[in-house]
Motif scaffolding. Structure first.
Motif, mmCIF file in Angstrom:
data_model
loop_
_atom_site.group_PDB
_atom_site.id
_atom_site.type_symbol
_atom_site.label_atom_id
_atom_site.label_comp_id
_atom_site.label_asym_id
_atom_site.label_seq_id
_atom_site.Cartn_x
_atom_site.Cartn_y
_atom_site.Cartn_z
ATOM 1 N N THR A 262 0.837 -1.206 0.000
ATOM 2 C CA THR A 262 0.000 0.000 0.000
ATOM 3 C C THR A 262 0.870 1.254 0.000
ATOM 4 O O THR A 262 0.564 2.235 -0.698
ATOM 5 N N ALA A 263 1.957 1.248 0.766
ATOM 6 C CA ALA A 263 2.854 2.408 0.805
ATOM 7 C C ALA A 263 3.473 2.657 -0.564
ATOM 8 O O ALA A 263 3.527 3.801 -1.036
ATOM 9 N N VAL A 264 3.911 1.601 -1.234
ATOM 10 C CA VAL A 264 4.494 1.751 -2.578
ATOM 11 C C VAL A 264 3.444 2.250 -3.562
ATOM 12 O O VAL A 264 3.716 3.127 -4.397
ATOM 13 N N TRP A 265 2.235 1.721 -3.448
ATOM 14 C CA TRP A 265 1.147 2.160 -4.331
ATOM 15 C C TRP A 265 0.852 3.651 -4.119
ATOM 16 O O TRP A 265 0.637 4.392 -5.085
ATOM 17 N N LEU A 266 0.811 4.097 -2.858
ATOM 18 C CA LEU A 266 0.570 5.510 -2.574
ATOM 19 C C LEU A 266 1.706 6.382 -3.101
ATOM 20 O O LEU A 266 1.471 7.458 -3.676
ATOM 21 N N LEU A 267 2.943 5.928 -2.892
ATOM 22 C CA LEU A 267 4.079 6.712 -3.393
ATOM 23 C C LEU A 267 4.079 6.777 -4.916
ATOM 24 O O LEU A 267 4.367 7.831 -5.505
ATOM 25 N N ALA A 268 3.740 5.679 -5.585
ATOM 26 C CA ALA A 268 3.709 5.666 -7.049
ATOM 27 C C ALA A 268 2.561 6.513 -7.580
ATOM 28 O O ALA A 268 2.652 7.068 -8.686
ATOM 29 N N GLY A 269 1.491 6.647 -6.802
ATOM 30 C CA GLY A 269 0.342 7.429 -7.228
ATOM 31 C C GLY A 269 0.471 8.912 -6.931
ATOM 32 O O GLY A 269 -0.462 9.684 -7.156
ATOM 33 N N GLY A 270 1.610 9.323 -6.411
ATOM 34 C CA GLY A 270 1.824 10.745 -6.165
ATOM 35 C C GLY A 270 1.415 11.192 -4.766
ATOM 36 O O GLY A 270 1.487 12.383 -4.463
ATOM 37 N N ARG A 271 0.979 10.315 -3.942
ATOM 38 C CA ARG A 271 0.612 10.671 -2.563
ATOM 39 C C ARG A 271 1.828 10.436 -1.662
ATOM 40 O O ARG A 271 1.892 9.485 -0.886
ATOM 41 N N ASP A 272 2.787 11.352 -1.791
ATOM 42 C CA ASP A 272 4.073 11.158 -1.129
ATOM 43 C C ASP A 272 3.956 11.135 0.400
ATOM 44 O O ASP A 272 4.550 10.286 1.058
ATOM 45 N N ILE A 273 3.213 12.061 0.956
ATOM 46 C CA ILE A 273 3.133 12.152 2.423
ATOM 47 C C ILE A 273 2.429 10.918 2.989
ATOM 48 O O ILE A 273 2.914 10.308 3.954
ATOM 49 N N SER A 274 1.316 10.537 2.416
ATOM 50 C CA SER A 274 0.589 9.360 2.901
ATOM 51 C C SER A 274 1.437 8.105 2.761
ATOM 52 O O SER A 274 1.487 7.261 3.673
ATOM 53 N N GLY A 275 2.103 7.956 1.634
ATOM 54 C CA GLY A 275 2.952 6.794 1.405
ATOM 55 C C GLY A 275 4.121 6.737 2.381
ATOM 56 O O GLY A 275 4.446 5.681 2.927
ATOM 57 N N LEU A 276 4.750 7.888 2.604
ATOM 58 C CA LEU A 276 5.877 7.927 3.540
ATOM 59 C C LEU A 276 5.431 7.649 4.973
ATOM 60 O O LEU A 276 6.114 6.950 5.721
ATOM 61 N N VAL A 277 4.275 8.210 5.360
ATOM 62 C CA VAL A 277 3.765 7.955 6.709
ATOM 63 C C VAL A 277 3.498 6.462 6.891
ATOM 64 O O VAL A 277 3.862 5.866 7.921
ATOM 65 N N MET A 278 2.887 5.848 5.901
ATOM 66 C CA MET A 278 2.586 4.421 6.011
ATOM 67 C C MET A 278 3.879 3.599 6.024
ATOM 68 O O MET A 278 4.011 2.647 6.798
ATOM 69 N N LEU A 279 4.849 3.977 5.203
ATOM 70 C CA LEU A 279 6.111 3.255 5.147
ATOM 71 C C LEU A 279 6.878 3.383 6.466
ATOM 72 O O LEU A 279 7.378 2.398 7.007
ATOM 73 N N VAL A 280 6.952 4.584 7.006
ATOM 74 C CA VAL A 280 7.649 4.796 8.282
ATOM 75 C C VAL A 280 6.921 4.077 9.413
ATOM 76 O O VAL A 280 7.552 3.472 10.290
ATOM 77 N N THR A 281 5.603 4.119 9.403
ATOM 78 C CA THR A 281 4.829 3.428 10.438
ATOM 79 C C THR A 281 5.070 1.921 10.379
ATOM 80 O O THR A 281 5.266 1.266 11.414
ATOM 81 N N ALA A 282 5.095 1.357 9.180
ATOM 82 C CA ALA A 282 5.345 -0.083 9.029
ATOM 83 C C ALA A 282 6.749 -0.436 9.502
ATOM 84 O O ALA A 282 6.940 -1.420 10.234
ATOM 85 N N LEU A 283 7.736 0.364 9.112
ATOM 86 C CA LEU A 283 9.109 0.094 9.540
ATOM 87 C C LEU A 283 9.255 0.221 11.059
ATOM 88 O O LEU A 283 9.920 -0.593 11.694
ATOM 89 N N ALA A 284 8.643 1.245 11.637
ATOM 90 C CA ALA A 284 8.722 1.436 13.087
ATOM 91 C C ALA A 284 8.061 0.275 13.824
ATOM 92 O O ALA A 284 8.559 -0.175 14.868
ATOM 93 N N THR A 285 6.972 -0.211 13.283
ATOM 94 C CA THR A 285 6.290 -1.357 13.903
ATOM 95 C C THR A 285 7.169 -2.597 13.856
ATOM 96 O O THR A 285 7.303 -3.318 14.859
ATOM 97 N N ILE A 286 7.795 -2.848 12.725
ATOM 98 C CA ILE A 286 8.662 -4.021 12.583
ATOM 99 C C ILE A 286 9.849 -3.929 13.542
ATOM 100 O O ILE A 286 10.162 -4.881 14.269
#
Length: 120
Positions: free
Chosen positions: A84-108
């Motif tokens: 989902t983070a990659v899909w958001l980043l590819a779709g131009g939603r940089d902030i949403s994609g980055l927030v989701m990516l950072v949240t996933a990494l922080a959780t892991i």
């Protein structure tokens, strides 16, 4: 040396037996009361032990299944979050994609740190 007159002599004998079955001498006594009772008692102990082993095996298998299910569920959730983070980043939603990516990494990272602390 013989005991003095009026002195008392006492003796004590202590036997101890530990285990799932009575002492063999006691088993013989059971057989004397009811023929075949000793064999029935031994078979009962064997069945109980087999049952206990079966329950231990079932518990171990159940625990392994729960562990595997949790592991696979976590893997699926991480893959979905990253996708989902990659899909958001590819779709131009940089902030949403980055927030989701950072949240996933922080959780892991948090799960690995928490898991290591709990293991110690």
């Amino acid at each position: 040396m013989p005991p003095e007159r009026g002195a008392r002599v006492s003796a004590a004998k202590h036997e101890s037996h530990q285990g799932p079955l009575p002492h063999p001498d006691i088993l013989r006594l059971y057989d004397g009361v009811v023929p075949g009772l000793a064999e029935r008692i031994v078979k009962m102990a064997e069945r109980e032990q087999a049952h206990r082993h079966e329950m231990d095996i079932r518990l171990l298998r159940s625990s392994n299944r729960r562990y595997l299910f949790g592991y696979l569920s976590s893997l699926l959730m991480i893959a979905a979050t990253f996708g989902t983070a990659v899909w958001l980043l590819a779709g131009g939603r940089d902030i949403s994609g980055l927030v989701m990516l950072v949240t996933a990494l922080a959780t892991i990272v948090g799960v690995f740190i928490w898991g290591r602390r709990k293991a110690q």
